[in-house]
Design a protein around this motif. Structure first.
Motif, PDB file in Angstrom:
ATOM      1  N   MET A   1       0.930  -1.409   0.016  1.00  0.00           N
ATOM      2  CA  MET A   1       0.356  -0.329  -0.083  1.00  0.00           C
ATOM      3  C   MET A   1       0.791   1.153  -0.103  1.00  0.00           C
ATOM      4  SD  MET A   1      -3.459   0.951   2.512  1.00  0.00           S
ATOM      5  CE  MET A   1      -3.202   2.373   3.224  1.00  0.00           C
ATOM      6  N   LEU A   2       0.496   2.129  -1.069  1.00  0.00           N
ATOM      7  CA  LEU A   2       1.404   3.745  -0.938  1.00  0.00           C
ATOM      8  C   LEU A   2       1.290   4.587   0.048  1.00  0.00           C
ATOM      9  CD1 LEU A   2       1.874   4.227  -5.250  1.00  0.00           C
ATOM     10  CD2 LEU A   2       3.734   3.189  -3.436  1.00  0.00           C
ATOM     11  N   GLU A   3       1.826   5.391   0.537  1.00  0.00           N
ATOM     12  CA  GLU A   3       1.272   6.071   1.898  1.00  0.00           C
ATOM     13  C   GLU A   3       0.835   7.791   1.118  1.00  0.00           C
ATOM     14  OE1 GLU A   3       3.816   9.351   4.849  1.00  0.00           O
ATOM     15  OE2 GLU A   3       4.377   7.020   4.206  1.00  0.00           O
ATOM     16  N   ASN A   4       0.347   7.927   1.435  1.00  0.00           N
ATOM     17  CA  ASN A   4      -0.170   9.514   0.500  1.00  0.00           C
ATOM     18  C   ASN A   4       0.123  10.091   1.261  1.00  0.00           C
ATOM     19  OD1 ASN A   4      -1.785  11.159   0.355  1.00  0.00           O
ATOM     20  ND2 ASN A   4      -3.833  10.129  -0.534  1.00  0.00           N
ATOM     21  N   LYS A   5       0.766  11.123   0.733  1.00  0.00           N
ATOM     22  CA  LYS A   5       1.198  12.426   1.605  1.00  0.00           C
ATOM     23  C   LYS A   5       0.445  13.194   2.185  1.00  0.00           C
ATOM     24  CE  LYS A   5       5.206  11.393   0.804  1.00  0.00           C
ATOM     25  NZ  LYS A   5       6.258  10.431   1.717  1.00  0.00           N
ATOM     26  N   SER A   6      -0.735  13.096   1.890  1.00  0.00           N
ATOM     27  CA  SER A   6      -1.844  14.120   2.439  1.00  0.00           C
ATOM     28  C   SER A   6      -2.731  13.628   3.408  1.00  0.00           C
ATOM     29  CB  SER A   6      -2.723  14.912   1.848  1.00  0.00           C
ATOM     30  OG  SER A   6      -3.120  13.725   1.049  1.00  0.00           O
ATOM     31  N   ASP A   7      -2.102  12.178   4.171  1.00  0.00           N
ATOM     32  CA  ASP A   7      -3.002  11.554   5.187  1.00  0.00           C
ATOM     33  C   ASP A   7      -2.380  12.472   6.307  1.00  0.00           C
ATOM     34  OD1 ASP A   7      -4.018   9.868   3.505  1.00  0.00           O
ATOM     35  OD2 ASP A   7      -3.335   7.856   3.930  1.00  0.00           O
ATOM     36  N   SER A   8      -2.977  12.097   7.595  1.00  0.00           N
ATOM     37  CA  SER A   8      -2.488  12.710   9.280  1.00  0.00           C
ATOM     38  C   SER A   8      -2.817  12.164   9.922  1.00  0.00           C
ATOM     39  CB  SER A   8      -2.531  14.137   8.510  1.00  0.00           C
ATOM     40  OG  SER A   8      -4.070  14.905   8.521  1.00  0.00           O
ATOM     41  N   ILE A   9      -2.474  12.560  10.669  1.00  0.00           N
ATOM     42  CA  ILE A   9      -3.097  11.900  12.355  1.00  0.00           C
ATOM     43  C   ILE A   9      -3.664  13.241  13.018  1.00  0.00           C
ATOM     44  CG2 ILE A   9      -2.579  10.777  14.831  1.00  0.00           C
ATOM     45  CD1 ILE A   9      -2.280   8.519  12.822  1.00  0.00           C
ATOM     46  N   VAL A  10      -4.667  13.534  13.579  1.00  0.00           N
ATOM     47  CA  VAL A  10      -4.891  14.589  14.419  1.00  0.00           C
ATOM     48  C   VAL A  10      -4.964  13.598  15.611  1.00  0.00           C
ATOM     49  CG1 VAL A  10      -5.790  16.112  12.394  1.00  0.00           C
ATOM     50  CG2 VAL A  10      -7.668  14.150  13.850  1.00  0.00           C
ATOM     51  N   ASN A  11      -4.780  15.049  16.731  1.00  0.00           N
ATOM     52  CA  ASN A  11      -4.733  13.941  18.509  1.00  0.00           C
ATOM     53  C   ASN A  11      -5.820  15.418  19.013  1.00  0.00           C
ATOM     54  OD1 ASN A  11      -2.708  15.908  20.380  1.00  0.00           O
ATOM     55  ND2 ASN A  11      -1.703  15.731  17.785  1.00  0.00           N
ATOM     56  N   LYS A  12      -5.854  15.189  20.300  1.00  0.00           N
ATOM     57  CA  LYS A  12      -6.673  15.542  21.564  1.00  0.00           C
ATOM     58  C   LYS A  12      -5.897  15.974  23.044  1.00  0.00           C
ATOM     59  CE  LYS A  12     -12.031  14.519  19.842  1.00  0.00           C
ATOM     60  NZ  LYS A  12     -12.339  14.125  19.892  1.00  0.00           N
ATOM     61  N   TYR A  46       4.046  16.336  14.903  1.00  0.00           N
ATOM     62  CA  TYR A  46       4.936  15.566  15.313  1.00  0.00           C
ATOM     63  C   TYR A  46       3.375  14.297  15.418  1.00  0.00           C
ATOM     64  CZ  TYR A  46       6.936  11.599  18.026  1.00  0.00           C
ATOM     65  OH  TYR A  46       7.378  10.421  18.212  1.00  0.00           O
ATOM     66  N   PHE A  47       3.562  12.701  14.555  1.00  0.00           N
ATOM     67  CA  PHE A  47       3.150  11.407  14.706  1.00  0.00           C
ATOM     68  C   PHE A  47       3.868  11.103  15.603  1.00  0.00           C
ATOM     69  CE2 PHE A  47       1.908  12.111   9.954  1.00  0.00           C
ATOM     70  CZ  PHE A  47       1.007  13.935  11.017  1.00  0.00           C
ATOM     71  N   PHE A  68      -6.357   9.741  19.065  1.00  0.00           N
ATOM     72  CA  PHE A  68      -5.885  10.162  17.774  1.00  0.00           C
ATOM     73  C   PHE A  68      -6.906   9.542  16.324  1.00  0.00           C
ATOM     74  CE2 PHE A  68      -2.360   9.484  20.753  1.00  0.00           C
ATOM     75  CZ  PHE A  68      -1.613  10.280  20.571  1.00  0.00           C
ATOM     76  N   THR A  69      -6.525  10.099  15.125  1.00  0.00           N
ATOM     77  CA  THR A  69      -7.800  10.044  14.907  1.00  0.00           C
ATOM     78  C   THR A  69      -6.720  10.024  13.200  1.00  0.00           C
ATOM     79  OG1 THR A  69      -9.470  10.936  15.918  1.00  0.00           O
ATOM     80  CG2 THR A  69      -9.797  10.863  13.549  1.00  0.00           C
ATOM     81  N   TYR A  70      -7.005   8.656  12.359  1.00  0.00           N
ATOM     82  CA  TYR A  70      -6.498   9.021  11.042  1.00  0.00           C
ATOM     83  C   TYR A  70      -7.562   9.901  10.368  1.00  0.00           C
ATOM     84  CZ  TYR A  70      -5.463   6.959   6.533  1.00  0.00           C
ATOM     85  OH  TYR A  70      -4.849   6.737   5.225  1.00  0.00           O
ATOM     86  N   LYS A  72      -7.679  10.870   6.172  1.00  0.00           N
ATOM     87  CA  LYS A  72      -6.940  10.097   5.013  1.00  0.00           C
ATOM     88  C   LYS A  72      -7.085  11.202   3.533  1.00  0.00           C
ATOM     89  CE  LYS A  72      -7.615   6.496   1.877  1.00  0.00           C
ATOM     90  NZ  LYS A  72      -8.525   5.332   1.176  1.00  0.00           N
ATOM     91  N   GLY A  73      -6.211  10.817   2.962  1.00  0.00           N
ATOM     92  CA  GLY A  73      -6.020  12.351   2.308  1.00  0.00           C
ATOM     93  C   GLY A  73      -6.355  12.836   2.640  1.00  0.00           C
ATOM     94  N   GLY A  74      -6.410  14.856   3.219  1.00  0.00           N
ATOM     95  CA  GLY A  74      -7.172  15.656   3.694  1.00  0.00           C
ATOM     96  C   GLY A  74      -8.317  15.866   3.922  1.00  0.00           C
ATOM     97  N   ASN A  75      -9.111  13.811   3.437  1.00  0.00           N
ATOM     98  CA  ASN A  75     -10.398  14.535   4.069  1.00  0.00           C
ATOM     99  C   ASN A  75     -11.209  14.686   5.722  1.00  0.00           C
ATOM    100  OD1 ASN A  75     -13.264  13.877   3.671  1.00  0.00           O
ATOM    101  ND2 ASN A  75     -12.856  11.063   2.672  1.00  0.00           N
ATOM    102  N   GLU A  76     -12.445  15.895   5.356  1.00  0.00           N
ATOM    103  CA  GLU A  76     -12.423  15.789   6.642  1.00  0.00           C
ATOM    104  C   GLU A  76     -13.367  14.755   7.217  1.00  0.00           C
ATOM    105  OE1 GLU A  76     -12.166  18.563   8.132  1.00  0.00           O
ATOM    106  OE2 GLU A  76     -10.897  19.357   7.024  1.00  0.00           O
ATOM    107  N   ASN A  77     -13.939  13.940   7.022  1.00  0.00           N
ATOM    108  CA  ASN A  77     -14.554  12.254   7.190  1.00  0.00           C
ATOM    109  C   ASN A  77     -13.032  11.291   8.119  1.00  0.00           C
ATOM    110  OD1 ASN A  77     -16.722  13.783   6.820  1.00  0.00           O
ATOM    111  ND2 ASN A  77     -17.066  12.991   4.734  1.00  0.00           N
ATOM    112  N   ALA A  78     -13.068  11.289   9.449  1.00  0.00           N
ATOM    113  CA  ALA A  78     -12.081  10.223   9.417  1.00  0.00           C
ATOM    114  C   ALA A  78     -12.398   8.858   9.110  1.00  0.00           C
ATOM    115  CB  ALA A  78     -11.965  10.431  11.455  1.00  0.00           C
ATOM    116  N   GLU A  79     -11.036   7.937   9.195  1.00  0.00           N
ATOM    117  CA  GLU A  79     -11.427   6.324   8.563  1.00  0.00           C
ATOM    118  C   GLU A  79     -11.226   5.601   9.221  1.00  0.00           C
ATOM    119  OE1 GLU A  79     -11.956   5.813   4.458  1.00  0.00           O
ATOM    120  OE2 GLU A  79     -12.935   7.470   4.169  1.00  0.00           O
TER     121      GLU A  79
END
Length: 79
Positions: A1-12, A46-47, A68-70, A72-79
Motif C-alpha cells: 500500500m502506498l503512503e498518501n502524503k496528505s494522510d495525517s493523524i490529528v490528536n486531542k 509530530y505523529f 488520535f484520529t486518522y 485520509k487524504g486531507g478528507n474531513e471525515n475520519a476513516e
C-alpha cells in the motif's frame, strides 16, 4: 500500500492534558518523552509511535481512537 502524503493523524492530547490540569512537562515525564515532544504533538507537527500513543491513551484511561484520529487524504471525515 502506498503512503498518501496528505494522510495525517490529528490528536486531542492538548484537550485531555488541560482537563487533567497538567503541564506539558508533567505529561512528558509520565509517558517518558521530552516536553518538546508533547509540544510538537499538540501542534500536530509530530505523529507519535504506536507505543507512545498507547502510553498516552492508557494514562488518560481512554482508547487510542479517543485521542488520535486518522485523516485520509486531507478528507474531513475520519476513516
Amino acid at each position: 500500500m502506498l503512503e498518501n502524503k496528505s494522510d495525517s493523524i490529528v490528536n486531542k492530547v492538548y484537550e485531555f492534558r488541560v482537563l487533567k490540569r497538567m503541564s506539558q512537562s508533567d505529561l512528558a515525564e509520565v509517558v517518558g518523552v521530552s516536553k518538546q515532544t508533547i509540544f510538537v504533538m499538540e501542534k500536530n507537527n509530530y505523529f507519535p509511535s504506536l507505543l507512545l500513543a498507547y502510553r498516552i491513551a492508557n494514562f488518560f484511561g481512554v482508547s487510542i481512537e479517543e485521542i488520535f484520529t486518522y485523516k485520509k487524504g486531507g478528507n474531513e471525515n475520519a476513516e
